[in-house]
Design a protein around this motif. Sequence first.
Motif, PDB file in Angstrom:
ATOM      1  N   THR A  40       0.674  -1.169  -0.008  1.00 46.52           N
ATOM      2  CA  THR A  40      -0.056  -0.025   0.147  1.00 46.52           C
ATOM      3  C   THR A  40       0.779   1.331  -0.017  1.00 46.52           C
ATOM      4  O   THR A  40       0.639   2.135  -0.747  1.00 46.52           O
ATOM      5  N   ALA A  41       1.779   1.149   0.697  1.00 44.73           N
ATOM      6  CA  ALA A  41       2.971   2.582   0.889  1.00 44.73           C
ATOM      7  C   ALA A  41       3.722   2.448  -0.361  1.00 44.73           C
ATOM      8  O   ALA A  41       3.697   3.707  -1.091  1.00 44.73           O
ATOM      9  N   VAL A  42       3.952   1.575  -1.052  1.00 44.51           N
ATOM     10  CA  VAL A  42       4.576   1.767  -2.439  1.00 44.51           C
ATOM     11  C   VAL A  42       3.792   2.186  -3.547  1.00 44.51           C
ATOM     12  O   VAL A  42       4.184   2.949  -4.161  1.00 44.51           O
ATOM     13  N   THR A  43       2.385   1.702  -3.553  1.00 45.19           N
ATOM     14  CA  THR A  43       1.500   2.092  -4.509  1.00 45.19           C
ATOM     15  C   THR A  43       1.083   3.634  -4.120  1.00 45.19           C
ATOM     16  O   THR A  43       1.307   4.470  -5.161  1.00 45.19           O
ATOM     17  N   ARG A  44       1.097   4.116  -2.906  1.00 45.73           N
ATOM     18  CA  ARG A  44       0.869   5.532  -2.656  1.00 45.73           C
ATOM     19  C   ARG A  44       2.168   6.427  -3.137  1.00 45.73           C
ATOM     20  O   ARG A  44       2.038   7.543  -3.902  1.00 45.73           O
ATOM     21  N   ARG A  45       3.351   5.829  -2.905  1.00 44.29           N
ATOM     22  CA  ARG A  45       4.647   6.549  -3.318  1.00 44.29           C
ATOM     23  C   ARG A  45       4.618   6.660  -5.108  1.00 44.29           C
ATOM     24  O   ARG A  45       5.141   7.732  -5.458  1.00 44.29           O
ATOM     25  N   LEU A  46       4.128   5.414  -5.497  1.00 43.60           N
ATOM     26  CA  LEU A  46       4.288   5.566  -7.169  1.00 43.60           C
ATOM     27  C   LEU A  46       3.196   6.493  -7.640  1.00 43.60           C
ATOM     28  O   LEU A  46       3.640   7.254  -8.430  1.00 43.60           O
ATOM     29  N   ARG A  47       1.958   6.665  -6.831  1.00 40.51           N
ATOM     30  CA  ARG A  47       0.966   7.537  -7.564  1.00 40.51           C
ATOM     31  C   ARG A  47       1.412   9.006  -7.127  1.00 40.51           C
ATOM     32  O   ARG A  47       1.282   9.723  -7.973  1.00 40.51           O
ATOM     33  N   VAL A  48       2.110   9.360  -6.005  1.00 37.66           N
ATOM     34  CA  VAL A  48       2.395  10.661  -5.972  1.00 37.66           C
ATOM     35  C   VAL A  48       3.706  10.911  -6.591  1.00 37.66           C
ATOM     36  O   VAL A  48       3.729  12.159  -7.283  1.00 37.66           O
ATOM     37  N   THR A  49       4.574   9.968  -7.027  1.00 37.84           N
ATOM     38  CA  THR A  49       5.643  10.456  -7.923  1.00 37.84           C
ATOM     39  C   THR A  49       5.172  10.611  -9.543  1.00 37.84           C
ATOM     40  O   THR A  49       5.582  11.550 -10.087  1.00 37.84           O
ATOM     41  N   GLY A  50       4.248   9.661  -9.781  1.00 34.76           N
ATOM     42  CA  GLY A  50       3.383   9.874 -10.971  1.00 34.76           C
ATOM     43  C   GLY A  50       2.813  11.414 -11.092  1.00 34.76           C
ATOM     44  O   GLY A  50       2.884  11.898 -12.444  1.00 34.76           O
ATOM     45  N   THR A  51       2.012  11.742 -10.369  1.00 38.12           N
ATOM     46  CA  THR A  51       1.508  12.950 -10.161  1.00 38.12           C
ATOM     47  C   THR A  51       2.283  14.188 -10.284  1.00 38.12           C
ATOM     48  O   THR A  51       2.059  15.165 -11.140  1.00 38.12           O
ATOM     49  N   LEU A  52       3.344  14.025  -9.325  1.00 42.90           N
ATOM     50  CA  LEU A  52       4.498  15.144  -9.429  1.00 42.90           C
ATOM     51  C   LEU A  52       4.990  15.242 -11.069  1.00 42.90           C
ATOM     52  O   LEU A  52       5.174  16.367 -11.684  1.00 42.90           O
ATOM     53  N   LEU A  53       5.370  14.202 -11.391  1.00 43.90           N
ATOM     54  CA  LEU A  53       6.297  14.135 -12.720  1.00 43.90           C
ATOM     55  C   LEU A  53       5.383  14.598 -13.905  1.00 43.90           C
ATOM     56  O   LEU A  53       5.678  15.085 -14.901  1.00 43.90           O
ATOM     57  N   ARG A  54       3.856  13.989 -13.907  1.00 40.74           N
ATOM     58  CA  ARG A  54       3.044  14.293 -14.943  1.00 40.74           C
ATOM     59  C   ARG A  54       2.777  15.838 -14.807  1.00 40.74           C
ATOM     60  O   ARG A  54       2.040  16.580 -15.666  1.00 40.74           O
TER      61      ARG A  54
END
Length: 265
Positions: free
Chosen positions: A216-230
Amino acid sequence: MHGDPMMWVAGVRALYLQALHPRALRGVMQNSDFRRDAWGRLMRTANFVGTTTYGTREAAEKAGARVRKIHTMLTATDPDTGERYRIDEPALLLWVHCAEIDSYLHVLRRSGFALTDAQADRYIGEHRVSARLVGLAPEAVPADRAQLAAYFEKVLPELTAGPEARDVDDFLMRPPTHPLLVPARALLWRRVAHLAYASLPPYAHELYGRAVPSPTAVTRRLRVTGTLLRGVPARLRWQLPPKHILRAVSRLGPGSRPAPYKVGR
């Protein structure tokens, strides 16, 4: 999908995954100066993916022919048995292919790139073309998620994190860089490497032996990173060399500009 900035995280995940196949990894380590030219190797892979994605048919075919020609000239040796083998063995090419496609699809979907299961299957099926370009028979390559999962289940007993895989792990965590860039490596690159490693399947974590946060924590980090980069304007991101996307848009017209909202069309 390939215009998404999370592809860089996915590419590093693919390296981690590919390194778990000792026979395939020897082909890389014994035929290239990976430790001193890993950046160059990463960029050449990115260039090949960019060419086969956004280049002309002629450019893609030429890139594939060049890769196939290089592979036919290379061999590797098993240090335990003394066996010498070609690195263009179909089983080795298939492992590299599947590790890449699985990583691209997994990281993008998990980071918030919206794809239905049917679209994910189509993505895997379309990559039978890229598999053909590197020398694989398309009919021998997984065509959907079920076939891809069955492939990984079948190959799992062959995987291990041997000394060479540990070298790759160490390199990805601490790649050589200019002394002035060491702080940037610690601040930026290690975050990418940690995230790529964390997104690996559980069996890969067990083989490498390093703990990771909860899924769950990894998915959250991936989503936050994706949102920032996009959030970085696409045209700014696409200015990075070799500018495959900008050339494709120029050639095909502004309507060809890749964007996530077009996936469902």
